[in-house]
Design a protein around this motif. Structure first.
Motif, PDB file in Angstrom:
ATOM      1  N   THR A 164       0.839  -1.203   0.000  1.00  0.00           N
ATOM      2  CA  THR A 164       0.000   0.000   0.000  1.00  0.00           C
ATOM      3  C   THR A 164       0.872   1.250   0.000  1.00  0.00           C
ATOM      4  O   THR A 164       0.596   2.203  -0.743  1.00  0.00           O
ATOM      5  CB  THR A 164      -0.906   0.011   1.244  1.00  0.00           C
ATOM      6  N   LEU A 165       1.924   1.217   0.820  1.00  0.00           N
ATOM      7  CA  LEU A 165       2.838   2.365   0.844  1.00  0.00           C
ATOM      8  C   LEU A 165       3.514   2.534  -0.512  1.00  0.00           C
ATOM      9  O   LEU A 165       3.701   3.665  -0.987  1.00  0.00           O
ATOM     10  CB  LEU A 165       3.896   2.173   1.937  1.00  0.00           C
ATOM     11  N   MET A 168       1.093   4.245  -2.841  1.00  0.00           N
ATOM     12  CA  MET A 168       0.898   5.646  -2.480  1.00  0.00           C
ATOM     13  C   MET A 168       2.107   6.488  -2.891  1.00  0.00           C
ATOM     14  O   MET A 168       1.956   7.544  -3.516  1.00  0.00           O
ATOM     15  CB  MET A 168       0.692   5.707  -0.954  1.00  0.00           C
ATOM     16  N   TRP A 199     -12.593   1.766  -5.556  1.00  0.00           N
ATOM     17  CA  TRP A 199     -12.128   1.390  -4.210  1.00  0.00           C
ATOM     18  C   TRP A 199     -12.102  -0.124  -4.042  1.00  0.00           C
ATOM     19  O   TRP A 199     -11.136  -0.698  -3.579  1.00  0.00           O
ATOM     20  CB  TRP A 199     -13.035   2.083  -3.195  1.00  0.00           C
ATOM     21  N   ILE A 203      -8.415  -1.148  -5.491  1.00  0.00           N
ATOM     22  CA  ILE A 203      -7.561  -1.002  -4.302  1.00  0.00           C
ATOM     23  C   ILE A 203      -7.647  -2.234  -3.414  1.00  0.00           C
ATOM     24  O   ILE A 203      -6.624  -2.802  -3.017  1.00  0.00           O
ATOM     25  CB  ILE A 203      -7.945   0.277  -3.530  1.00  0.00           C
TER      26      ILE A 203
ATOM     27  N   ALA B  20      -1.786   5.096   4.420  1.00  0.00           N
ATOM     28  CA  ALA B  20      -1.655   4.969   2.973  1.00  0.00           C
ATOM     29  C   ALA B  20      -2.919   4.370   2.372  1.00  0.00           C
ATOM     30  O   ALA B  20      -3.396   4.814   1.321  1.00  0.00           O
ATOM     31  CB  ALA B  20      -0.445   4.104   2.632  1.00  0.00           C
ATOM     32  N   LEU B  21      -3.488   3.362   3.062  1.00  0.00           N
ATOM     33  CA  LEU B  21      -4.724   2.749   2.555  1.00  0.00           C
ATOM     34  C   LEU B  21      -5.847   3.777   2.530  1.00  0.00           C
ATOM     35  O   LEU B  21      -6.598   3.891   1.562  1.00  0.00           O
ATOM     36  CB  LEU B  21      -5.104   1.561   3.438  1.00  0.00           C
ATOM     37  N   GLY B  23      -5.437   7.003   2.389  1.00  0.00           N
ATOM     38  CA  GLY B  23      -5.098   7.971   1.357  1.00  0.00           C
ATOM     39  C   GLY B  23      -5.488   7.466  -0.015  1.00  0.00           C
ATOM     40  O   GLY B  23      -6.081   8.196  -0.813  1.00  0.00           O
ATOM     41  N   LEU B  24      -5.177   6.189  -0.280  1.00  0.00           N
ATOM     42  CA  LEU B  24      -5.544   5.604  -1.572  1.00  0.00           C
ATOM     43  C   LEU B  24      -7.049   5.652  -1.751  1.00  0.00           C
ATOM     44  O   LEU B  24      -7.552   6.021  -2.810  1.00  0.00           O
ATOM     45  CB  LEU B  24      -5.070   4.153  -1.648  1.00  0.00           C
ATOM     46  N   ALA B  25      -7.772   5.272  -0.691  1.00  0.00           N
ATOM     47  CA  ALA B  25      -9.223   5.203  -0.808  1.00  0.00           C
ATOM     48  C   ALA B  25      -9.821   6.584  -1.036  1.00  0.00           C
ATOM     49  O   ALA B  25     -10.721   6.761  -1.849  1.00  0.00           O
ATOM     50  CB  ALA B  25      -9.819   4.573   0.447  1.00  0.00           C
ATOM     51  N   MET B  26      -9.301   7.584  -0.328  1.00  0.00           N
ATOM     52  CA  MET B  26      -9.909   8.921  -0.392  1.00  0.00           C
ATOM     53  C   MET B  26      -9.426   9.710  -1.605  1.00  0.00           C
ATOM     54  O   MET B  26     -10.197  10.293  -2.337  1.00  0.00           O
ATOM     55  CB  MET B  26      -9.560   9.712   0.875  1.00  0.00           C
TER      56      MET B  26
END
Lengths: 264, 181
Positions: A164-165, A168, A199, A203, B20-21, B23-26
């Motif tokens: 995930t990092l 990002m 989402w 994700i 981070a999760l 952040g990705l989602a939003m």
């Protein structure tokens, strides 16, 4: 003579195959043993936390730096092609989808296999070579519950966080190249990304992939270490095999998982 | 002492992961933008949906008011039955017109709703009767070529014959036989 050579080749091939199947079975048995004796690693959670530090926190630098560069390269390369079709605003979608769906989980798993997987194999292989594991058994301490299970769960916890990092930071790198450097409109960059990245489908599926890769990479590293011949050469070969097998397993699993996820 | 610092770092690591999760989602995903909580379902039949896909947006006046829920083929009428999830905040008249548009020249396709004048509004499970199919590029091109062909049926031939006549006249008029003398 020729027949003799041929039979020897065939028997070698067969032995190799049987050996692979045997190792697969032994790996599966170790996986099962790890799962049933992982209660210990949750009761004494400090053991697992310590391993999360070694496999996760210390991998942060390599993961984040490579993520940054991967994101920047994606933006540069993507822009070259998208510009030809007059849709350079779609660069945000391209970077985000590529990272979240594929590159985040896969590259993280490959780096993880190289950075943390080898360390796990070498450590356990050396523990076995110096008979620390046998000593534990003599003291009625199960080495699987005390050594293997905490490392396994640490890898499973660390991998999705790292992936995930990676996504990002990669998107941030892509943003830095696309918006200030190339001059794509910042609003279009983010809004197109938000409109096209789902989402759940993108994700969460990416996170699920990284969990599966975490199980695969850590289990392969643990098994290679546990199964290594207790010699210097044996440990070194086991470490090499960890990287090769983990990388192939990650790429193969990625294809299978992607085909399942896209089919739904 | 050693252990507490490790705990701290692991705590930071896990917190970073969750951040981070989030952040990705939003920021990257559409968790915030497509947060249509309550919807009602209406269906519309199309003869040709082009490249419309499930989860494509439903727009009215350019504003996203819903998403395409499902697309099935009706083997009796040989039409595509598209079901649309529309936000309960928006009511549309019963005679609303549903079109399939394309965003940009090569963009994704979406359903556009144009409100009619009926006083009763669409309810859950209703059917939109007035629809217009997706524009298929090949059809458009063949129509264009056909209209061009009929348009230029007589005019150009006339002009070409005229121009050849005038050219031969000019040739006749020109003192060719005097060249070289």
């Amino acid at each position: 003579m020729v027949v003799h050579k041929l039979t020897r080749m065939l028997s070698k091939l067969g032995a190799g195959c049987i050996n692979k199947v045997w190792r697969l079975g032994a790996g599966g048995r170790l996986f099962w043993l790890t799962l049933i004796s992982s209660g210990e690693s949750f009761r004494r959670f400090r053991l697992t936390i310590r391993e999360v530090y070694f496999t996760g926190v210390l991998s942060l630098i390599i993961i984040l730096v490579s993520a940054f560069f991967v994101g920047m390269v994606l933006a540069l390369q993507g822009y070259q092609t998208l510009q030809k079709y007059g849709s350079s605003e779609a660069i945000g979608v391209l970077v985000a989808l590529a990272l979240v769906r594929e590159l985040g989980p896969v590259v993280t798993a490959l780096l993880f296999a190289g950075r943390a997987g080898t360390a796990i194999t070498a450590e356990i292989g050396l523990m076995k070579a110096t008979e620390q594991l046998s000593a534990m058994e003599m003291m009625a301490v199960s080495p699987i519950a005390r050594v293997i299970a905490p490392r396994f769960w640490a890898g499973v916890i660390a991998m999705p966080i790292l992936a995930t990092l990676f996504s990002m930071v990669g998107i941030l790198g892509g943003y830095l190249v696309a918006v200030p450097l190339i001059g794509v409109d910042a609003g279009a960059f983010w809004s197109q990304m938000q409109a096209n990245v789902d989402w759940q489908y993108d994700i969460l599926n990416g996170a699920l992939k990284s969990v599966v890769f975490g199980v695969a990479c850590t289990m392969i590293a643990l098994f290679e270490g546990y199964d290594a011949p207790p010699t210097a050469e044996g440990v070194s070969r086991a470490t090499t095999r960890t990287v090769v097998t983990s990388s192939l397993a990650v790429l193969g699993l990625d294809f299978i998982l992607t085909s399942f996820m896209l089919a739904v | 002492m050693e252990r507490t610092t490790i705990d701290l770092w692991v705590g930071i690591f896990v917190a970073l992961g969750f951040a981070a999760l989030l952040g990705l989602a939003m920021k990257v995903g559409n968790l915030t933008t497509s947060n249509i909580s309550q919807t009602y379902l209406v269906t519309a039949n199309f003869e040709n949906i082009g490249g419309l896909k499930p989860r494509a947006p439903v727009k009215s006046a350019g504003v996203v008011v819903g998403r395409v829920n499902d697309i099935v083929f009706d083997p009796k009428t040989y039409e595509a039955v598209v079901s649309l999830n529309i936000d309960t905040r928006y009511n549309f008249p019963k005679d609303t017109f549903a079109n399939i548009y394309t965003a940009g020249l090569l963009g994704e396709q979406y359903v556009g709703l144009e409100a009619g004048g009926d006083e009763t509004s669409l309810k859950d499970g209703d059917k939109i009767t007035q629809t217009q199919d997706a524009v298929v590029l090949e059809k458009l091109i063949s129509q264009f070529l056909y209209s061009k062909a009929t348009e230029s049926d007589d005019k150009p031939t006339k002009s070409t014959t005229a121009s050849t006549e005038s050219a031969t006249d000019a040739l006749d008029a020109s003192p060719l036989d005097k060249i070289g003398k």
